[in-house]
Design a protein around this motif. Sequence first.
Motif, PDB file in Angstrom:
ATOM      1  N   ALA A  68      -2.819   4.434  -5.683  1.00 56.34           N
ATOM      2  CA  ALA A  68      -3.597   5.623  -5.327  1.00 56.34           C
ATOM      3  C   ALA A  68      -5.065   5.302  -5.091  1.00 56.34           C
ATOM      4  CB  ALA A  68      -3.459   6.677  -6.419  1.00 56.34           C
ATOM      5  N   SER A  69      -5.536   4.156  -5.587  1.00 55.84           N
ATOM      6  CA  SER A  69      -6.953   3.817  -5.437  1.00 55.84           C
ATOM      7  C   SER A  69      -7.191   2.604  -4.540  1.00 55.84           C
ATOM      8  CB  SER A  69      -7.569   3.540  -6.820  1.00 55.84           C
ATOM      9  OG  SER A  69      -6.904   2.451  -7.453  1.00 55.84           O
ATOM     10  N   THR A  70      -6.134   2.103  -3.925  1.00 52.49           N
ATOM     11  CA  THR A  70      -6.247   0.901  -3.100  1.00 52.49           C
ATOM     12  C   THR A  70      -6.164   1.261  -1.619  1.00 52.49           C
ATOM     13  OG1 THR A  70      -5.160  -0.401  -4.817  1.00 52.49           O
ATOM     14  CG2 THR A  70      -5.300  -1.377  -2.615  1.00 52.49           C
ATOM     15  N   PRO A  71      -7.201   1.013  -0.847  1.00 59.87           N
ATOM     16  CA  PRO A  71      -7.134   1.284   0.596  1.00 59.87           C
ATOM     17  C   PRO A  71      -6.026   0.461   1.258  1.00 59.87           C
ATOM     18  CG  PRO A  71      -9.398   0.932  -0.107  1.00 59.87           C
ATOM     19  CD  PRO A  71      -8.528   0.522  -1.255  1.00 59.87           C
ATOM     20  N   LEU A  72      -5.203   1.122   2.024  1.00 57.02           N
ATOM     21  CA  LEU A  72      -4.126   0.426   2.733  1.00 57.02           C
ATOM     22  C   LEU A  72      -4.702  -0.625   3.676  1.00 57.02           C
ATOM     23  CD1 LEU A  72      -1.130   0.100   3.446  1.00 57.02           C
ATOM     24  CD2 LEU A  72      -1.388   2.009   5.062  1.00 57.02           C
ATOM     25  N   ALA A  73      -5.838  -0.326   4.262  1.00 60.11           N
ATOM     26  CA  ALA A  73      -6.463  -1.265   5.206  1.00 60.11           C
ATOM     27  C   ALA A  73      -6.785  -2.589   4.532  1.00 60.11           C
ATOM     28  CB  ALA A  73      -7.734  -0.653   5.792  1.00 60.11           C
ATOM     29  N   THR A 108      -4.920   5.527   1.421  1.00 62.25           N
ATOM     30  CA  THR A 108      -4.601   4.574   0.362  1.00 62.25           C
ATOM     31  C   THR A 108      -3.137   4.191   0.442  1.00 62.25           C
ATOM     32  OG1 THR A 108      -4.033   6.315  -1.223  1.00 62.25           O
ATOM     33  CG2 THR A 108      -6.344   5.601  -1.140  1.00 62.25           C
ATOM     34  N   VAL A 109      -2.752   3.197  -0.327  1.00 59.86           N
ATOM     35  CA  VAL A 109      -1.360   2.747  -0.342  1.00 59.86           C
ATOM     36  C   VAL A 109      -0.438   3.874  -0.778  1.00 59.86           C
ATOM     37  CG1 VAL A 109       0.263   1.167  -1.467  1.00 59.86           C
ATOM     38  CG2 VAL A 109      -1.976   0.331  -0.723  1.00 59.86           C
ATOM     39  N   ASP A 110      -0.885   4.683  -1.740  1.00 61.14           N
ATOM     40  CA  ASP A 110      -0.057   5.766  -2.272  1.00 61.14           C
ATOM     41  C   ASP A 110       0.282   6.813  -1.209  1.00 61.14           C
ATOM     42  OD1 ASP A 110       1.176   6.882  -4.674  1.00 61.14           O
ATOM     43  OD2 ASP A 110      -0.231   8.546  -4.388  1.00 61.14           O
ATOM     44  N   ASP A 114       4.734   9.465   0.508  1.00 56.63           N
ATOM     45  CA  ASP A 114       5.260  10.643   1.197  1.00 56.63           C
ATOM     46  C   ASP A 114       5.990  10.165   2.452  1.00 56.63           C
ATOM     47  OD1 ASP A 114       5.781  12.969   2.553  1.00 56.63           O
ATOM     48  OD2 ASP A 114       3.760  13.798   2.331  1.00 56.63           O
ATOM     49  N   VAL A 115       7.321  10.197   2.408  1.00 56.55           N
ATOM     50  CA  VAL A 115       8.122   9.663   3.513  1.00 56.55           C
ATOM     51  C   VAL A 115       7.831  10.393   4.810  1.00 56.55           C
ATOM     52  CG1 VAL A 115      10.483   9.294   4.354  1.00 56.55           C
ATOM     53  CG2 VAL A 115       9.932   8.851   1.959  1.00 56.55           C
ATOM     54  N   PRO A 159       5.164   1.438  -2.405  1.00 59.05           N
ATOM     55  CA  PRO A 159       6.105   2.485  -1.996  1.00 59.05           C
ATOM     56  C   PRO A 159       7.235   1.920  -1.139  1.00 59.05           C
ATOM     57  CG  PRO A 159       4.144   2.564  -0.639  1.00 59.05           C
ATOM     58  CD  PRO A 159       3.879   1.537  -1.700  1.00 59.05           C
ATOM     59  N   TYR A 160       8.328   2.663  -1.080  1.00 58.40           N
ATOM     60  CA  TYR A 160       9.433   2.292  -0.196  1.00 58.40           C
ATOM     61  C   TYR A 160       9.005   2.508   1.247  1.00 58.40           C
ATOM     62  CZ  TYR A 160      13.828   2.696   2.350  1.00 58.40           C
ATOM     63  OH  TYR A 160      14.850   2.547   3.268  1.00 58.40           O
TER      64      TYR A 160
END
Length: 379
Positions: A68-73, A108-110, A114-115, A159-160
């Motif tokens: 939840a706190s990690t930028p996906l980028a 974020t990664v989180d 949400d599929v 996440p999946y």
Amino acid sequence: MARYTRREFQLGEYWLDQREGSPAWYRCWIEGARTKRVSLGTADLEEAKAALREFFILEHTKTLEEPASTPLADILKRYQAEHGGKVRSSSSSAVAVGYWLDHFNGTTVDHLSDVTKQEDFHRALRGKGLKESSILRILTTGKAALNRAYKRGELKSVPYILTVKPGAAEPMGRPMDLAELRRLYTVSPPHLKVFIGWMLGTAARTEAIISLTAEQVERDDNLINLNPAARAQTKKYRPTVRLIPSLAACRFKGNLIVTKSAPVQDVKTAWRSARVAAGLDDKVNPYSLRHTAARWMRREGVSEWDTATQLGHRRPGVTERYTAYDPAYLKGAGEALDKLVNAVVDEWPVWGEGTVWRAREQVKRVGWYSVLPDGFTGA
């Protein structure tokens, strides 16, 4: 004393600088009241920028971060810098990462938990006219980036990732008949002729022949190690196959596929020109040679076991480790492929090395020639 002139490019607390009168680039930062500097070993600005980016990403890599706190980028960029940019398919990886970054900018990664957000990504990719197979490659690149971060302890969980099913596999190249092979060989430049002949004579994958070197050819034992010593075997297994007589007659030094005195990275451009000149349809591609060799072996009565071994579809067990040195190893497959090569190759190009004059300077040249130039030596 030499001094540093300007801040050309900066990331966080680090910036690039050059010393006055020197072309070399340095990574600089403030430590205490002093400026620290480390040479990046290049005078090229773009290379220096890339080196600073990679260092900055590594320097700021955290461990066991919450999704939840990690930028996906951050995950995607780090994957490309540390892994994706160094593999053979680096350009494909970069494109895939670009699609992820464009769509999920600022999330974020989180967010991926949400599929429906992932399904929105699928629809966006389809809206760009991409094939399902291309979409699958893009999705699996992002999935690989996340899994890599998790395995390296950078994320507590991932996440999946929802992928797609591209349906029936797209054909990788239709098989060719002898007349088509002869036409293609006749109109091909020397290095492509060598590629065609060695593909037919080994039934290898394209990459294995493009990267083949003389060190992989054991002429005393008549064997070709399609997998170089420094390369770990992958799912696309590269077997050791027989050096058949028709290929043994094609001698070379260094890299096999060379043009303009340099190893060839791919044959797509030369192949396309030759295919058009030979009047062949666009279903004919380099993989067609492997497909053709496989079909030829079965038509010549080569067993399913030996055909699978030649193609690398089966791996030898521990007890088979030295089987390649048995004179009977792949004997039937070798005889069938030798017959195929002799039916297509009327005469091999000649490998040569020598020097030529260019702009009043002598320049070394190596490669394949239809006729060996004066003063050149062969293999």
